[in-house]
Scaffold this motif. Structure first.
Motif, mmCIF file in Angstrom:
data_model
loop_
_atom_site.group_PDB
_atom_site.id
_atom_site.type_symbol
_atom_site.label_atom_id
_atom_site.label_comp_id
_atom_site.label_asym_id
_atom_site.label_seq_id
_atom_site.Cartn_x
_atom_site.Cartn_y
_atom_site.Cartn_z
ATOM 1 N N ARG A 16 0.768 -1.080 0.025
ATOM 2 C CA ARG A 16 -0.007 0.130 0.377
ATOM 3 C C ARG A 16 1.358 1.255 0.365
ATOM 4 N N LEU A 17 1.778 1.151 0.989
ATOM 5 C CA LEU A 17 3.169 2.534 0.929
ATOM 6 C C LEU A 17 3.415 2.866 -0.811
ATOM 7 N N GLU A 18 3.815 1.674 -1.152
ATOM 8 C CA GLU A 18 4.594 1.769 -2.160
ATOM 9 C C GLU A 18 3.744 2.418 -2.877
ATOM 10 N N ASP A 19 3.025 1.645 -3.612
ATOM 11 C CA ASP A 19 2.079 2.595 -4.078
ATOM 12 C C ASP A 19 1.434 3.934 -4.267
ATOM 13 N N LEU A 20 0.982 4.299 -2.719
ATOM 14 C CA LEU A 20 1.211 5.910 -2.570
ATOM 15 C C LEU A 20 2.385 6.961 -2.542
ATOM 16 N N ALA A 21 3.788 6.320 -2.597
ATOM 17 C CA ALA A 21 4.346 6.432 -3.245
ATOM 18 C C ALA A 21 4.584 6.864 -4.194
ATOM 19 N N ASN A 22 4.140 5.841 -4.996
ATOM 20 C CA ASN A 22 4.400 6.548 -6.705
ATOM 21 C C ASN A 22 3.391 7.293 -6.959
ATOM 22 N N ARG A 23 2.260 7.359 -6.813
ATOM 23 C CA ARG A 23 1.189 8.311 -6.834
ATOM 24 C C ARG A 23 1.650 9.577 -6.476
ATOM 25 N N ALA A 24 2.211 9.832 -5.176
ATOM 26 C CA ALA A 24 3.594 11.132 -4.862
ATOM 27 C C ALA A 24 4.676 11.796 -5.139
ATOM 28 N N ASN A 25 4.530 10.757 -6.002
ATOM 29 C CA ASN A 25 5.760 10.923 -6.635
ATOM 30 C C ASN A 25 7.016 11.074 -5.994
ATOM 31 N N LEU A 26 6.833 9.958 -4.792
ATOM 32 C CA LEU A 26 8.615 9.557 -4.118
ATOM 33 C C LEU A 26 8.967 8.300 -4.380
ATOM 34 N N ASN A 27 10.229 8.057 -4.049
ATOM 35 C CA ASN A 27 10.787 7.149 -4.705
ATOM 36 C C ASN A 27 10.552 5.350 -3.758
ATOM 37 N N PRO A 28 9.171 4.989 -4.427
ATOM 38 C CA PRO A 28 9.122 3.234 -3.673
ATOM 39 C C PRO A 28 10.036 2.811 -2.582
ATOM 40 N N GLU A 29 11.278 2.942 -3.372
ATOM 41 C CA GLU A 29 12.311 1.943 -2.305
ATOM 42 C C GLU A 29 12.685 2.342 -1.067
ATOM 43 N N PHE A 30 12.480 3.464 -0.868
ATOM 44 C CA PHE A 30 12.555 4.646 0.029
ATOM 45 C C PHE A 30 11.467 4.428 0.972
ATOM 46 N N ALA A 31 10.288 4.743 0.656
ATOM 47 C CA ALA A 31 8.856 4.719 1.264
ATOM 48 C C ALA A 31 9.189 3.283 2.150
ATOM 49 N N LYS A 32 9.173 2.132 0.898
ATOM 50 C CA LYS A 32 9.536 0.809 1.620
ATOM 51 C C LYS A 32 10.098 0.406 2.555
ATOM 52 N N GLU A 33 11.331 0.684 2.992
ATOM 53 C CA GLU A 33 12.602 0.756 3.220
ATOM 54 C C GLU A 33 12.327 1.640 4.720
ATOM 55 N N LEU A 34 11.648 3.174 4.793
ATOM 56 C CA LEU A 34 11.201 3.690 5.668
ATOM 57 C C LEU A 34 10.226 2.615 6.403
ATOM 58 N N LEU A 35 9.192 2.322 5.722
ATOM 59 C CA LEU A 35 8.423 1.960 6.474
ATOM 60 C C LEU A 35 9.036 0.439 7.194
ATOM 61 N N LYS A 36 9.430 -0.153 6.649
ATOM 62 C CA LYS A 36 10.046 -1.817 7.452
ATOM 63 C C LYS A 36 10.825 -0.796 8.787
ATOM 64 N N PHE A 37 11.714 -0.129 9.285
ATOM 65 C CA PHE A 37 12.483 0.611 9.861
ATOM 66 C C PHE A 37 11.482 0.953 11.066
ATOM 67 N N ILE A 38 10.003 1.524 10.838
ATOM 68 C CA ILE A 38 9.070 1.949 11.888
ATOM 69 C C ILE A 38 8.777 0.650 12.428
ATOM 70 N N ILE A 39 8.694 -0.685 11.432
ATOM 71 C CA ILE A 39 7.698 -1.677 12.135
ATOM 72 C C ILE A 39 8.504 -2.070 12.641
ATOM 73 N N ALA A 40 9.787 -2.693 12.458
ATOM 74 C CA ALA A 40 10.743 -3.133 13.363
ATOM 75 C C ALA A 40 10.612 -2.852 14.975
#
Length: 98
Positions: A63-87
């Motif tokens: 979901r965050l990768e999709d949001l990142a794509n729509r927001a013109n944000l690097n989806p890999e960055f969004a994924k890594e940020l969410l993984k950090f928060i989840i950890a």
């Protein structure tokens, strides 16, 4: 200073003020998010539920990768940020399990 340098300095100041406001929004938003995840951790501990939910985590990452794509944000960055928060959240949930 030339007019162009003065104008650039004004624009830089405006951008920095916006960045500072957005940083504050990010921090307060993360604080609010962690209040909810703290409550989730306590609820999981009270009901002997596992601290992590890999299926939900995978759904959230997608979901965050999709949001990142729509927001013109690097989806890999969004994924890594969410993984950090989840950890961090799982670490808190584990503490409630102890």
């Amino acid at each position: 200073m030339t007019d162009s340098v003065t104008r650039a300095a004004e624009l830089l100041k405006d951008h920095r003020e916006s960045i500072d406001r957005l940083d504050a929004i990010l921090i307060y938003t993360l604080g609010e998010r962690f209040k909810h995840t703290e409550a989730v951790g306590k609820l999981k501990a009270e009901h002997d539920l596992p601290p992590s939910d890999p299926a939900r985590e995978a759904t959230q990452i997608a979901r965050l990768e999709d949001l990142a794509n729509r927001a013109n944000l690097n989806p890999e960055f969004a994924k890594e940020l969410l993984k950090f928060i989840i950890a961090e959240v799982i670490q808190h949930h584990n503490k409630h399990q102890e």
